[in-house]
Design a protein around this motif. Structure first.
Motif, mmCIF file in Angstrom:
data_model
loop_
_atom_site.group_PDB
_atom_site.id
_atom_site.type_symbol
_atom_site.label_atom_id
_atom_site.label_comp_id
_atom_site.label_asym_id
_atom_site.label_seq_id
_atom_site.Cartn_x
_atom_site.Cartn_y
_atom_site.Cartn_z
ATOM 1 N N GLY A 102 3.250 -5.454 -1.541
ATOM 2 C CA GLY A 102 1.943 -6.677 -1.397
ATOM 3 C C GLY A 102 0.550 -5.882 -1.644
ATOM 4 O O GLY A 102 -0.293 -6.691 -2.038
ATOM 5 N N ALA A 103 0.638 -4.688 -1.022
ATOM 6 C CA ALA A 103 -0.816 -4.191 -1.222
ATOM 7 C C ALA A 103 -1.425 -3.998 -2.532
ATOM 8 O O ALA A 103 -2.637 -4.015 -2.878
ATOM 9 N N HIS A 104 -0.274 -3.504 -3.434
ATOM 10 C CA HIS A 104 -0.773 -3.316 -4.791
ATOM 11 C C HIS A 104 -1.032 -4.761 -5.581
ATOM 12 O O HIS A 104 -2.157 -4.792 -6.540
ATOM 13 N N LEU A 105 -0.285 -5.877 -5.253
ATOM 14 C CA LEU A 105 -0.710 -6.973 -5.651
ATOM 15 C C LEU A 105 -1.896 -7.564 -5.352
ATOM 16 O O LEU A 105 -2.774 -8.133 -5.922
ATOM 17 N N VAL A 106 -2.144 -7.459 -4.021
ATOM 18 C CA VAL A 106 -3.551 -7.692 -3.264
ATOM 19 C C VAL A 106 -4.707 -7.163 -4.145
ATOM 20 O O VAL A 106 -5.772 -7.561 -4.290
ATOM 21 N N LEU A 165 -0.551 1.920 5.727
ATOM 22 C CA LEU A 165 -1.934 2.649 5.936
ATOM 23 C C LEU A 165 -2.058 3.508 4.996
ATOM 24 O O LEU A 165 -2.930 3.694 4.182
ATOM 25 N N ARG A 166 -1.035 4.505 4.878
ATOM 26 C CA ARG A 166 -1.076 5.498 3.543
ATOM 27 C C ARG A 166 -1.130 5.017 2.263
ATOM 28 O O ARG A 166 -1.884 5.351 1.338
ATOM 29 N N THR A 167 -0.567 3.720 2.030
ATOM 30 C CA THR A 167 -0.696 2.964 0.542
ATOM 31 C C THR A 167 -1.961 2.691 0.275
ATOM 32 O O THR A 167 -2.548 2.874 -0.674
ATOM 33 N N VAL A 168 -2.731 2.038 1.310
ATOM 34 C CA VAL A 168 -4.039 1.287 1.018
ATOM 35 C C VAL A 168 -4.980 2.773 0.944
ATOM 36 O O VAL A 168 -5.902 2.494 0.239
ATOM 37 N N GLY A 169 -4.628 3.599 1.700
ATOM 38 C CA GLY A 169 -5.337 4.842 1.602
ATOM 39 C C GLY A 169 -5.297 5.458 0.233
ATOM 40 O O GLY A 169 -6.508 5.800 -0.547
ATOM 41 N N ARG A 170 -4.303 5.219 -0.428
ATOM 42 C CA ARG A 170 -4.098 5.806 -1.848
ATOM 43 C C ARG A 170 -4.641 4.852 -2.759
ATOM 44 O O ARG A 170 -5.323 5.684 -3.802
ATOM 45 N N ILE A 171 -4.585 3.627 -2.597
ATOM 46 C CA ILE A 171 -5.054 2.791 -3.535
ATOM 47 C C ILE A 171 -6.540 2.884 -3.749
ATOM 48 O O ILE A 171 -6.998 2.918 -4.693
ATOM 49 N N GLY A 172 -7.189 3.233 -2.612
ATOM 50 C CA GLY A 172 -8.745 3.725 -2.650
ATOM 51 C C GLY A 172 -9.798 2.403 -2.493
ATOM 52 O O GLY A 172 -10.906 2.871 -2.571
ATOM 53 N N GLY A 211 -7.550 10.117 1.627
ATOM 54 C CA GLY A 211 -8.770 10.437 0.591
ATOM 55 C C GLY A 211 -9.687 9.282 0.645
ATOM 56 O O GLY A 211 -10.527 9.186 -0.053
ATOM 57 N N ASN A 212 -9.241 7.987 1.443
ATOM 58 C CA ASN A 212 -10.247 6.840 1.206
ATOM 59 C C ASN A 212 -10.937 6.605 2.512
ATOM 60 O O ASN A 212 -10.565 6.389 3.536
ATOM 61 N N MET A 272 -6.770 5.929 15.568
ATOM 62 C CA MET A 272 -5.676 7.191 14.843
ATOM 63 C C MET A 272 -4.998 6.430 13.579
ATOM 64 O O MET A 272 -4.816 7.057 12.618
ATOM 65 N N SER A 273 -4.895 5.146 13.688
ATOM 66 C CA SER A 273 -4.607 4.389 12.430
ATOM 67 C C SER A 273 -5.456 4.568 11.473
ATOM 68 O O SER A 273 -5.099 4.487 10.083
ATOM 69 N N ALA A 274 -6.790 4.325 11.639
ATOM 70 C CA ALA A 274 -7.931 4.588 10.518
ATOM 71 C C ALA A 274 -7.773 6.054 10.064
ATOM 72 O O ALA A 274 -8.149 6.364 8.765
ATOM 73 N N GLU A 275 -7.278 6.929 10.803
ATOM 74 C CA GLU A 275 -7.324 8.238 10.411
ATOM 75 C C GLU A 275 -6.046 8.386 9.154
ATOM 76 O O GLU A 275 -6.332 9.367 8.359
ATOM 77 N N TYR A 276 -4.905 7.534 9.417
ATOM 78 C CA TYR A 276 -4.119 7.789 8.228
ATOM 79 C C TYR A 276 -4.985 7.305 6.818
ATOM 80 O O TYR A 276 -4.441 7.663 5.960
#
Length: 348
Positions: A171-175, A195-202, A229-230, A220-224
């Motif tokens: 769903g993150a990629h669709l959103v 969290l890692r997925t949305v981090g990579r989406i950027g 890289g986001n 700590m969640s934000a750190e993920y």
């Protein structure tokens, strides 16, 4: 660990520091600043011997970051991070954007009307859930794939950037195809895969505090996300559970200045979920601005009595317009301003 370069450090000296960090088996994160460049050392769980780095040309000092969250902390970055979700809509600066809209996208007519009302009242961005995590499996779960299409239509008509929630990796990629900012809700705050997925989406991410999460848990969640890289992350206080059933949640206003002291990321407030009661949203929205919130996230519905979700905490359009007016007055009193909405920008 943070390697702080001297004011006159050359690009070659910065590159040398990066190379040495990588030779030590870690990742290097150069961060040019207004006065000097710093290079963060990422990937260490414990204390690293910094003597090899301290001896390099152009290095002013090596700082050991004491917090369990590294890149999120003020120790890592002193300056506020500015998160831009659309031209003119920036979180973390002097201006305070207000995001508003219904809990859920229910129909084309509903979301277009809500978007116009948010725009005309001075809102800077439109919120609306296409995919909704609900406590009951029998409650309205959103329109699914049709939801983002309707949000895109609302953006084309009003110019408002879109903030909407992702529930899972797919769903993150669709959103992300539609959203200007991806929201991670309270129930997913510790969904580390997401969290890692949305981090990579950027794309910019609005990360809500979990219902029973500590401040450290949130950071700590934000750190993920930052670890992928986001760094375009907006934190959000939305109330935590307490023993008192008088309100839906305990709206923790103390979290706003506390997080801003601990982290360089912007911190916004959601008085709608924070209280769960419509008549409490205005006073708590005002209080959040006074406490220093970098933005508000507010639920507004054209007809809250007919809303398919969270109608009891959704403002009527005239109430939202009043909140925007009052927020402007309070913001001016503390040396800030409410970001102009698209309607005001168009008139200007």
């Amino acid at each position: 660990m943070l390697v702080v370069m001297t004011h006159d450090a050359t690009p070659e000296q910065v590159v040398r520091v990066v190379k040495v960090i990588e030779e030590m088996g870690y990742q290097a994160c150069p961060m040019p600043g207004a006065q000097r460049t710093s290079v963060g050392l990422v990937g260490n769980d414990g204390r690293v011997d910094g003597s090899r780095l301290e001896s390099l040309d152009g290095v002013a000092e090596v700082i050991h970051v004491s917090k369990p969250y590294k890149q999120v902390s003020r120790e890592w970055r002193q300056e506020n991070t500015l998160v831009t979700i659309a031209p003119g809509v920036v979180f973390g600066g002097e201006e305070i954007p207000i995001i508003a809209g219904p809990c859920s996208v229910e129909s084309e007519q509903q979301i277009l009307l809500a978007a116009r009302q948010v725009r005309d009242a001075g809102g800077a961005a439109l919120r609306g859930g296409a995919y909704k995590p609900r406590s009951s499996p029998y409650s309205f779960q959103g329109l699914g794939k049709q939801g983002p299409q309707l949000l895109a239509l609302a953006r084309r008509e009003t110019g408002l950037p879109i903030v909407t929630e992702a529930l899972d990796d797919e769903g993150a990629h669709l959103v992300a195809e539609v959203a200007d900012c991806i929201q991670i809700g309270a129930r997913n705050m510790q969904n580390y895969s997401l969290l890692r997925t949305v981090g990579r989406i950027g794309k910019p991410v609005l990360l809500k505090r979990g219902m029973s999460a500590t401040i450290t848990d949130l950071l700590m969640s934000a750190e993920y996300i930052l670890a992928e890289g986001n760094n375009q992350v907006i934190l959000c206080e939305r109330g935590i559970r307490s023993f008192d059933p008088s309100t839906r949640n305990l709206f923790d206003l103390t979290a706003i200045p506390l997080v801003q002291k601990l982290s360089h990321l912007p911190m916004v407030a959601d008085p709608s979920h924070g209280t769960g009661l419509r008549d409490k949203v205005l006073p708590m929205g005002r209080a959040a601005i006074a406490a220093g919130a970098d933005g508000l996230l507010v639920e507004v519905h054209p007809d809250p009595d007919q809303a398919l979700s969270d109608g009891g905490q959704s403002l009527f359009p005239d109430q939202f317009a009043r909140l925007v007016r009052e927020a402007r007055t309070i913001a001016e009193a503390i040396g800030r301003s409410v970001a102009p909405g698209t309607a005001s920008a168009a008139r200007g």
